[in-house]
Design an enzyme around this catalytic site. Sequence first.
Site, PDB file in Angstrom:
ATOM      1  N   HIS A 103       0.855  -1.197   0.000  1.00  0.00           N
ATOM      2  CA  HIS A 103       0.000   0.000   0.000  1.00  0.00           C
ATOM      3  C   HIS A 103       0.878   1.230   0.000  1.00  0.00           C
ATOM      4  O   HIS A 103       1.922   1.246   0.645  1.00  0.00           O
ATOM      5  CB  HIS A 103      -0.921   0.006   1.230  1.00  0.00           C
ATOM      6  CG  HIS A 103      -2.077   0.951   1.090  1.00  0.00           C
ATOM      7  ND1 HIS A 103      -1.974   2.278   1.390  1.00  0.00           N
ATOM      8  CD2 HIS A 103      -3.347   0.745   0.659  1.00  0.00           C
ATOM      9  CE1 HIS A 103      -3.147   2.860   1.148  1.00  0.00           C
ATOM     10  NE2 HIS A 103      -3.997   1.965   0.706  1.00  0.00           N
ATOM     11  N   GLU A 130      -7.805  -4.963  -0.122  1.00  0.00           N
ATOM     12  CA  GLU A 130      -8.399  -5.646  -1.275  1.00  0.00           C
ATOM     13  C   GLU A 130      -8.412  -7.168  -1.101  1.00  0.00           C
ATOM     14  O   GLU A 130      -9.299  -7.844  -1.602  1.00  0.00           O
ATOM     15  CB  GLU A 130      -7.646  -5.282  -2.568  1.00  0.00           C
ATOM     16  CG  GLU A 130      -7.496  -3.808  -2.828  1.00  0.00           C
ATOM     17  CD  GLU A 130      -8.800  -3.123  -3.207  1.00  0.00           C
ATOM     18  OE1 GLU A 130      -9.867  -3.718  -3.004  1.00  0.00           O
ATOM     19  OE2 GLU A 130      -8.731  -1.996  -3.709  1.00  0.00           O
TER      20      GLU A 130
HETATM   21  N1  ACO Z   1       4.058  -7.657  -4.834  1.00  0.00           N
HETATM   22  C1  ACO Z   1       5.380  -7.685  -5.083  1.00  0.00           C
HETATM   23  N2  ACO Z   1       6.175  -6.616  -4.976  1.00  0.00           N
HETATM   24  C2  ACO Z   1       5.609  -5.468  -4.612  1.00  0.00           C
HETATM   25  C3  ACO Z   1       4.237  -5.374  -4.332  1.00  0.00           C
HETATM   26  C4  ACO Z   1       3.451  -6.532  -4.445  1.00  0.00           C
HETATM   27  N3  ACO Z   1       2.145  -6.519  -4.197  1.00  0.00           N
HETATM   28  N4  ACO Z   1       3.937  -4.103  -3.989  1.00  0.00           N
HETATM   29  C5  ACO Z   1       5.092  -3.412  -4.060  1.00  0.00           C
HETATM   30  N5  ACO Z   1       6.097  -4.246  -4.446  1.00  0.00           N
HETATM   31  C6  ACO Z   1       7.499  -3.907  -4.597  1.00  0.00           C
HETATM   32  C7  ACO Z   1       7.772  -3.137  -5.875  1.00  0.00           C
HETATM   33  O1  ACO Z   1       8.039  -4.011  -6.932  1.00  0.00           O
HETATM   34  C8  ACO Z   1       8.951  -2.305  -5.482  1.00  0.00           C
HETATM   35  O2  ACO Z   1      10.080  -3.114  -5.514  1.00  0.00           O
HETATM   36  P1  ACO Z   1      11.505  -2.550  -6.047  1.00  0.00           P
HETATM   37  O3  ACO Z   1      11.761  -1.313  -5.230  1.00  0.00           O
HETATM   38  O4  ACO Z   1      12.441  -3.666  -5.795  1.00  0.00           O
HETATM   39  O5  ACO Z   1      11.284  -2.234  -7.491  1.00  0.00           O
HETATM   40  C9  ACO Z   1       8.696  -1.974  -4.018  1.00  0.00           C
HETATM   41  O6  ACO Z   1       7.848  -3.028  -3.528  1.00  0.00           O
HETATM   42  C10 ACO Z   1       7.995  -0.636  -3.809  1.00  0.00           C
HETATM   43  O7  ACO Z   1       6.899  -0.580  -4.702  1.00  0.00           O
HETATM   44  P2  ACO Z   1       6.164   0.773  -5.147  1.00  0.00           P
HETATM   45  O8  ACO Z   1       5.556   0.547  -6.493  1.00  0.00           O
HETATM   46  O9  ACO Z   1       7.066   1.939  -4.977  1.00  0.00           O
HETATM   47  O10 ACO Z   1       5.053   0.888  -4.069  1.00  0.00           O
HETATM   48  P3  ACO Z   1       3.791   1.802  -4.160  1.00  0.00           P
HETATM   49  O11 ACO Z   1       3.591   2.368  -2.823  1.00  0.00           O
HETATM   50  O12 ACO Z   1       3.834   2.750  -5.292  1.00  0.00           O
HETATM   51  O13 ACO Z   1       2.663   0.717  -4.536  1.00  0.00           O
HETATM   52  C11 ACO Z   1       0.723  -0.542  -4.650  1.00  0.00           C
HETATM   53  C12 ACO Z   1       1.525   0.495  -3.845  1.00  0.00           C
HETATM   54  C13 ACO Z   1       0.375   0.013  -6.046  1.00  0.00           C
HETATM   55  C14 ACO Z   1      -0.573  -0.850  -3.916  1.00  0.00           C
HETATM   56  C15 ACO Z   1       1.568  -1.829  -4.795  1.00  0.00           C
HETATM   57  O14 ACO Z   1       1.910  -2.319  -3.521  1.00  0.00           O
HETATM   58  C16 ACO Z   1       0.886  -2.899  -5.640  1.00  0.00           C
HETATM   59  O15 ACO Z   1       0.972  -2.863  -6.871  1.00  0.00           O
HETATM   60  N6  ACO Z   1       0.184  -3.889  -4.985  1.00  0.00           N
HETATM   61  C17 ACO Z   1      -0.510  -4.914  -5.705  1.00  0.00           C
HETATM   62  C18 ACO Z   1      -1.861  -4.419  -6.243  1.00  0.00           C
HETATM   63  C19 ACO Z   1      -2.879  -4.179  -5.130  1.00  0.00           C
HETATM   64  O16 ACO Z   1      -3.046  -4.988  -4.220  1.00  0.00           O
HETATM   65  N7  ACO Z   1      -3.575  -3.024  -5.224  1.00  0.00           N
HETATM   66  C20 ACO Z   1      -4.571  -2.617  -4.235  1.00  0.00           C
HETATM   67  C21 ACO Z   1      -4.022  -1.622  -3.285  1.00  0.00           C
HETATM   68  S1  ACO Z   1      -5.144  -1.227  -2.001  1.00  0.00           S
HETATM   69  C22 ACO Z   1      -5.932   0.130  -2.521  1.00  0.00           C
HETATM   70  O17 ACO Z   1      -5.501   0.845  -3.377  1.00  0.00           O
HETATM   71  C23 ACO Z   1      -7.262   0.492  -1.904  1.00  0.00           C
END
Ligand code: ACO
Length: 401
Positions: free
Chosen positions: A279, A337
């Site tokens: 998140h 989610e």
């Molecule tokens: N699975 C694997 N790796 C992940 C995940 C995940 N679910 N989420 C983040 N990471 C990793 C990224 O690949 C990144 O790794 P790196 O630095 O080695 O490249 C690191 O963690 C940081 O990721 P960011 O993209 O900077 O994190 P951000 O805060 O932008 O993303 C998000 C948040 C979009 C929710 C992300 O965690 C994600 O894509 N999750 C999966 C989709 C999901 O569950 N969405 C619903 C969110 S809840 C809501 O919005 C109400």
Amino acid sequence: MSGKVVSGLEGIVAAETRVSGVDGEAGELIVGGYRVEDLAPRATFEEVAHLLWQGALPDARQHRELRIALAERRALPSLTLELLRTAAVERMSPMDALRMAAGTLSLSAEKELAHLDRSGQYRGAKEEERTPSLDEVDREQALAITAQFPTIVAAYARLYQGETIVPPDPALGHAANFLFMLRGTPPTPAQTRAMETYLNTVIDHGLNASTFTARVIVSTRSDLLSAIVGAIGALKGPLHGGAPGPALEMVFAIGSQEHAEPQLRKRLDQGERLMGFGHRIYKVRDPRADVLAAAASALYRTEGDRALYELALEVEQVALRLLEQYKPGRRLQTNVEFYTALLLHGLEIPTELFTPTFALGRVAGWIAHSFEQRALDRLIRPQSVYTGPLFRDEPSTLRSA
Ligand code: ACO
């Protein structure tokens, strides 16, 4: 105009609100002054809507009155029904159907305004001709929109499946009536409780994209319904309201507990993200995930597919372990989610209705923020930096014109 652009407005504080507050580092969500985990599993949806709109939980009389006011407004205008039938024939997505149908609701709200009494109470007494105040219009639209959203979603789901529409049951509360209209049979007390908890948990969440959209629209002194229709458009996008479906699909694809670790490893090795984890704001566990996990645990004790529930718990544990291993220090936790998917599936709500069902709860938050913005009466109008070319020659096409 020059200046530093903050991409995505990240970190920008754009409003003060009494509706809800999010503390991502503490893993805390406050809704109308209460911790979400204290409020959501105990209150009805009507109680929390009253809390957000009026600033305090209702007493027994106020609770009854709001319940009746909503129940009286559930029927859809005939034009809305006609539109839903056409949309079902055209196989439109449920979110598109909700957005289009919501735009027609001003028709019923305008009719209802004729039933306001002098103090603006909803008693059903006929008032003599007068122009209603903006506040009265907002309050009537708020009731009509909130009451009719579940009717739209349930009616559309049934039309889409080629089934007849189930009319609302005025004896049922808001949450129970939605499940009734969707399935045609009254829900059990456990199902009703799970639905109330879900709607209360997602009712508001700080200045998220759809809430901000609603506030921008109200800030122009536009009407409440326009703000809600705009908010639906923002919620529809996959970066906002569209993630619970994929989280459930991931659990289905894994299929059995022994496949959890190899399949999740494969996804991570391929650089895929695990749906339902991570998140932007919450860096410890999302408190809404905890509330919905407890609600799912209670629901699956008596209803739904127990094997799927146990598989999801196993997938969660393996995913958390692997995320720590593959992304050390990223603090990736289960998000709302993941358990939304499990809970709504346990309520027999089809995956394609997950986002519209989210809107049934969030609409009360949009309305509360719209009331706040209306009271503030300040146009939201940020600036942009021009990056196009400067001082081009006059175009020849203009010279000859
Ligand atoms: N699975 C694997 N790796 C992940 C995940 C995940 N679910 N989420 C983040 N990471 C990793 C990224 O690949 C990144 O790794 P790196 O630095 O080695 O490249 C690191 O963690 C940081 O990721 P960011 O993209 O900077 O994190 P951000 O805060 O932008 O993303 C998000 C948040 C979009 C929710 C992300 O965690 C994600 O894509 N999750 C999966 C989709 C999901 O569950 N969405 C619903 C969110 S809840 C809501 O919005 C109400």
